[in-house]
Each structure stands twice: as C-alpha cells, then as structure tokens.
Design an enzyme around this catalytic site. Structure first.
Site, short mmCIF file in Angstrom:
data_model
loop_
_atom_site.label_atom_id
_atom_site.label_comp_id
_atom_site.label_asym_id
_atom_site.label_seq_id
_atom_site.Cartn_x
_atom_site.Cartn_y
_atom_site.Cartn_z
CE1 TYR A 621 7.92 0.60 0.79
CE2 TYR A 621 8.96 -1.83 1.42
CZ TYR A 621 7.96 -0.87 1.20
OH TYR A 621 6.68 -1.19 2.12
CD GLN A 629 5.11 10.18 -0.48
OE1 GLN A 629 5.94 11.05 -0.05
NE2 GLN A 629 4.03 9.82 -0.02
CG LEU A 630 7.96 4.36 2.09
CD1 LEU A 630 9.21 4.02 1.56
CD2 LEU A 630 6.97 4.03 2.90
CG HIS A 631 8.83 4.53 -4.58
ND1 HIS A 631 9.31 5.37 -4.50
CD2 HIS A 631 9.12 2.94 -5.61
CE1 HIS A 631 10.38 5.14 -5.70
NE2 HIS A 631 10.31 3.93 -6.09
CG LEU A 632 6.10 -2.70 -2.15
CD1 LEU A 632 7.20 -3.11 -1.37
CD2 LEU A 632 4.88 -3.51 -1.12
#
Length: 734
Positions: A621, A629-632
C-alpha cells in the site's frame, strides 16, 4: 444555496449578522467557524476586496483544512455603480447616491485575489453569464464533491477600468463638493433629493465617457469574434498549448512535421474527452500553422478541441484571452534556459522557480521523451497566466550543428517525432486527471460500453458560481468548502487511533501517539474530484462489469488493471468497504478484509507468474495514496513501463513510502493500526536502483540500469515472502 445538491451551506453576511442588522468582521469569523464545525460549507458575503480584509477568513479555512475558494466579481465599474445606485431594499441600506460613493471608494482599493494568499481556487466573473455559471457550479456540488485547484476565468486587463476610474474620481469630487455646498448654503434640500441628484450626476457622468469606452470594447469584441469558436472560456477542458517541436532550430521538414502533429493530436483528442490541444506560433504567416490547419480540416473530429493559435505561448491568457493550464516547451537536451525561441521565452517568463523545479524532476532528456514539471505558485507564469505545469519535450534533430543529428533520416526522424508528441500528450493526460470533468450516468455507461474505465469518468463538471443577486454588490465572495460527511468520518477515525494506543507501557504509548498524529494528518486528506474514480468503481462495479480493465468482482473487493501501470504487470485490489479511503482509516476490525485483499493479490501474482516466470512481485500500500478508496498494489519489480516517468513514481514503490502487505497485516493485528510514512520527502529522494541501490541521474538511465542489473534484492524483502517469485509461489503451494 444548493440545498437540493445535498451539500449543507451556511451564508455569513455582515449586513445582517447582528440580529438582522449590520455586524462586525469578528462576528462573521465566529459564525463561519461555528458552521464549519457543524460540517457545513460556508459562503462569506461581505466586502473582501482587499487582501488584508480577507486574510483572516483564508486563515480560518486553512486552519480547519477546508478548501478556500474566491469568487471575484470583476465587473466594469460603470456596471457596479449603476446597479448599486438603482437597487432598493438592500440589506445594508447601501443604495442610491450613497452607494455610488461607497462603490467608488471600494474599487480604488480593489486587490484581485492570488493563489499565494492561500486560496486553492479562484474564479473570476466578468459578466452575468460568468456569474450564472458560478452559481450553477457551486449549486451542483454534493457532499463528497470538490473542484479543481487553480485560477479560472481571469481575462486580460484592458484600458476600460482605467477610463472608468478616471470618471469615478471626477464624479466623486464633483458630487462631494456640490453636496457639501448645498448643505452649507441651503437647508431646503431634503435627503431624498440629495440622493436623487447625486444618482443622476453619476449616471450622466458615466454616459459622458462612454464613447471612448464603447469604442475600445467594440475593438475587443471584434477580435474575440474572430476566434470565438476556438478561444472558449470553458474551463471544464484542461488545455495544453504547445509549439511545433523540432521545426525551428532542429530544422525538421515542415510538411512531414505537420502530418505527425495532426495524426498524434487528432488521435489523442478522440480518445480523451476532457482535454483541448492548441498549436501555437508567434506569426500570423506561420507555415506550420497553415499546414496543420489544412490537414486537420480533413479529419473528422471536434475542431474546437484541437486548433491553431497565433500568440506568445507565455502570454496566452493575458494577451490572447486563452486560458491554458499546461504549456509545452521545445527544450534542449540539458533542460537548461538559454538559446532562443520558445525555450528561452518560457524559462524567462517563469523565472528561476521553473529552473529549480525542473532540476528536481530531471537533469537531461533524450529525443522522443518529455518530462512534466509543476510550475511553482511563486512563478509569474503561474500567477499571471494560470499555468500549472510546463512539459519539456525533446524532438529529433536534423541540424548538423546540433547534438544527435539524424542526417535527413526521416524514417527514424518521424518515428522519434511521433514518440515525442505521444510522450507529451501522455504526460498532459496524466495532468488533466486533476481537473474537473462532469460526472453523469451517461458518461459512465459510454465508458463501460467501450471497455475503458478512466479516472475522468468520476469527475464532475462544474463551472461558474454564485447567487446572481450578488452581482448587485460587486463583492469578493470567498467560499470555504468542506464536507460534513468527510469531517464526521475523519473525527471518528482520529479518536479511534488514539484509543488503540491505550493500555501499553509509556514508551510504546508515545511512539504510537506519534504514529496516530501522522495517521490523523493523512486521514484529513481532501480528495480532488478526479481522485474519486476508484471509489466509484468499488461502490458501483456493476456499471463497469463489461470493461476490459475489470479483472474480478467480489463482495469484498474489485480487482482492476492500473490504467497507468508502472511495470509490466500492475493491478489494484480495491476494497468495497465504504469509509476506508486509505490505510489511515484501517482499524483492527478490518484485519479480515486486509487478509482477503492480500489473498486476492497472491492469486493474481500467481496467475501472472504462470504466464511469465521471470517476473517478481511485491504486494503493498502507499502511505498516502493519490486516489480515494483503500487499494492494494500488486506490481512486478521490472518497472518496465512508459508510465513510470519521474521520481515520485519510482520512489512511491521503492522507498519506505510503500508498505508491504504482510507488514501492514502484522501491525494492524498487534497494534490496531498500521504505521505509515506520510513524509513526502521520501518521494523526492534521489533515484536509486531497488536492487543494488546505485544512484542514477534520471529515469531513462535508471531504467537502462535496471534492465541489466543482476544484483540480489535487499534482504528485508526476502523475509516473510514480501518478494514473490515463481520459486516462492511453488514453495508456498507445496
């Protein structure tokens, strides 16, 4: 204002703030602060024509981390006076003859707003149409919407205001003398009669100077009509002005160059719907402009989005009325000022600030490449022309007196020139993402049907703003914008981080408190409209299910190809949990979700390794992501991609700014939150190989080194399966 759009607004008006009567600036500041604390957006309605007057409001907005906007009603003085004199039932009772004197005094002290004061956006309104657009734009804002930063709508200063001010000075002196004389010598004139007489005198004086003013206005209108279709004030289109590359000092054939320009430009504008390209030259007799214009006329595309323009590329706004967010520079390979033509002109106009900014991005440039450089806000080019970026581009050379001469090899020359324009336009496309477009279901459907998802799909096109009644006041109206949802969610997260540090020893407590402060700072990040794209995909993946970019959809996540991949294989695993903008929002309760994202990342890395066993992958991350928006990230370590262009790109994946997924899960499991590294100095570090750590002067040389480097990866990546390869995946499966 804009209640229907869902954004709560509070109007702060000094004329009525004292229980319906005129109040003080201090009362306005308190009312604004209270409204912001309640999660409302604030509309300041008072006379803020001087920088000193508005500075406290700007500071207030910055203190609470809200965007601070200025809407500047830059109407002709004659219009301001006539409207203020004729209005009735004004809240502050500034009308009639008194109004003329007040407006006159105000305009003498008028200071146009600057970004350097602390505003993130400035909108100039010079007529009623501009004001209506401003009203519509701010009325359309929803709770999570934001507007692009910069200066919009500013037009060049002509002689009109000067002439009007001379009239005002004479009218003011005359009015005061007559009024005072009457009061001394006669008591028969009533107050109402004084106001009526003063009103007539001012209007008559205005008419006396109108001939000269109208003549100059007619000349300006005539020039505007000649390019009305092309020089549009539509700031929803991010605009790039560029010179013809390689055709001056590098002596590239004009006929061949014009073909390359038209092919590259028309292809670009047909693929991007929020941009505008303008080919610029100084001379009306420019042959390259004529050739391009003729060839472009034979193409079927919107000619208002790619056209030619005669003018100085460093003064397009102030002298030509053409607002360009980005300009291109036909640079030399050393990226230095000097020489002649466009390169010298742009560096001279931008000042030393551009030289320093360029040096931070790159030292040299190879033919066919470009580098985008943000123009510092202190630069005259930024302040006076509204240019936010300069893109240096280097084309092929046919001049034997210059480096890398191709000796009339136009097969290679046209290829390199095409690469140069493609690189220029690609850099511009990246910049254009930060500008506001219009979000609607029709656009989303069209993009989905074509199999393409663009960050521009989630943009909202909003131009102009403010209540048309405000035109009668000739005031500067700074709007302090915030989002109630944003502040409610942010406050909760900040408190929860603090609570997670309770119960351990003093030393760990202090360390965690420092981490919490960092996390809180990241949590309060304001997301631009373009940065909402991943959020839209995560919340509404059904709109994009037919797109080639979508690889997988589940109840917990969406797997998406990165539209600007920084390596051969680069995908994003995006959380579908609302309220998780980034790692700063993650708590221990989200640990199962992090594990699901990680498992999905492993699955896709394994799939890619089956296709190409030579690749290696990291899952992680960004400490401070550029998109909401949380993204890997699942990214191969070859970094072989044309989209990897600068230090920020490189260091965001190879420094402590990039947090490995396994470390994040361990920290959240043990401490309830992840330790992030929000220091943006990490992104500006020198370019070092991610394997042997050798330093390199620029991205091209770094990429060349990476392709040949056989050194082992750093030991910390070899622990806990942070570095995934075909062998580690097989070992994991066994």
């Amino acid at each position: 204002m804009a209640a229907a759009a869902g954004r709560p607004w509070a109007r702060v008006c000094q004329d009525t703030i004292g229980k319906g009567k005129a109040g003080t600036k201090i009362q306005c500041l308190k009312a604004a602060a209270d409204a912001l604390k309640e999660g409302k957006s604030v509309f300041i309605d008072r006379c803020n024509l001087e920088r000193e007057q508005r500075s406290d409001f700007v500071k207030l907005g910055c203190t609470v981390q809200a965007d601070v906007h200025a809407v500047f009603l830059d109407l002709p003085a004659k219009v301001c006076i006539s409207r203020s004199v004729s209005r009735t039932s004004h809240e502050g009772n500034v009308q009639g003859g008194m109004a003329a004197m007040v407006v006159n005094r105000m305009l003498k002290n008028k200071q146009a707003p600057l970004l350097t004061e602390g505003f993130s956006r400035i909108t100039f309104c010079t007529d009623d149409d501009d004001i209506k657009k401003a009203v519509d734009m701010y009325s359309a804002l929803g709770p999570s919407h934001s507007l692009a930063s910069g200066v919009f709508g500013q037009k060049s200063k002509g002689p009109v205001q000067t002439g009007i001010m001379k009239f005002l000075k004479k009218a003011d002196t005359s009015s005061v003398n007559k009024s005072s004389g009457t009061m001394v010598t006669s008591s028969e004139r009533k107050t109402g009669q004084q106001n009526t007489t003063l009103k007539q005198e001012n209007l008559e004086a205005g008419g006396a100077c109108s001939m000269q003013v109208e003549k100059k206005l007619d000349n300006l209108k005539e020039k505007e009509e000649q390019s009305k279709e092309r020089v549009s004030s539509d700031t929803s289109l991010c605009t790039l002005a560029f010179p013809s590359i390689s055709t001056a000092d590098f002596q590239f054939d004009l006929e061949k160059a014009s073909e390359v320009i038209v092919d590259a430009a028309t292809d670009f504008v047909q693929k991007h719907d929020n941009v505008r390209l303008v080919l610029v030259d100084l001379s009306q007799k420019s042959r390259i402009l004529s050739l391009v214009k003729d060839k472009a006329a034979k193409k079927s595309f919107d000619s208002s989005r790619f056209f030619t323009f005669v003018g100085d590329i460093t003064q397009l706004h102030s002298k030509g009325g053409l607002q360009c967010n980005v300009i291109a520079n036909a640079a030399n390979w050393r990226l230095k000022p000097g020489g002649g033509g466009v390169n010298a002109a742009i560096f001279n106009a931008a000042g030393e600030a551009l030289q320093h900014a360029t040096k931070e991005c790159a030292d040299t440039l190879r033919p066919g490449n470009s580098v985008a450089v943000p123009v510092p806000s202190t630069s005259p080019l930024h302040q006076q022309e509204g240019v936010t970026h300069v893109i240096h581009v280097l084309g092929p050379n046919m001049n034997p007196m210059r480096p890398d001469c191709l000796k009339n090899d136009y097969t290679k020359g046209c290829k390199v020139l095409h690469e140069a324009y493609n690189s220029l336009f690609e850099n511009f496309a990246t910049i254009a993402q930060s500008y506001t477009g219009k979000q609607n279901d029709e656009t989303s459907s069209r993009k989905s049907a074509s199999g393409v998802i663009s960050p521009n799909d989630s943009k909202t096109k909003r131009e102009g703003s403010d209540d048309s009644e405000r035109t009668k006041k000739c005031k500067l109206l700074p709007s302090i914008l915030t989002s109630s949802q944003h502040h409610e969610r942010r406050g909760t997260n900040t408190l929860s981080y603090h609570d997670n540090s309770m119960g351990s020893s003093d030393a760990p407590n202090q360390a965690r408190e420092e981490d919490n402060k960092k996390n809180a700072a990241v949590t309060n990040k304001t997301w631009g409209s373009w940065a909402q794209s991943l959020y839209e995909v995560a919340m509404h993946p059904e709109k994009y299910k037919n797109a080639d970019s979508i690889l997988e959809i589940s109840d917990e996540f969406v797997v998406l190809k990165d539209l600007y991949p920084k390596a051969k294989r680069h995908v994003l695993v995006i959380s579908r949990t609302d309220g998780l903008d980034s790692l700063a929002d993650v708590k221990k309760a989200h640990l199962p979700l992090l594990r699901s994202l990680h498992s999905a990342g492993l699955k896709w890395a394994h799939k890619f390794l089956e296709e190409d066993a030579s690749l290696k992958f990291r899952l992680g991350y960004h400490s401070v992501p550029s998109m909401r928006q949380l993204h890997l990230h699942v990214i191969s370590q070859d970094f072989n991609s044309p989209s990897l262009k600068n230090k920020k790109h490189w260091n965001s994946f190879t420094s402590a700014f990039f947090l490995d997924s396994v470390d994040v899960m361990d920290e959240v499991d043990q401490h309830g939150s992840a330790t992030i590294n929000p220091d943006e100095k990490l992104l500006a570090m020198e370019l070092r190989c991610h394997r042997c750590r050798s330093a390199h002067p620029n991205i091209p040389k770094l990429k060349s080194h990476i392709a040949a480097c056989k050194s082992p990866f750093p030991s910390h990546l070899l622990k806990k399966d942070k570095l995934l390869s075909a062998s580690t995946m097989r070992a994991g499966c066994s």
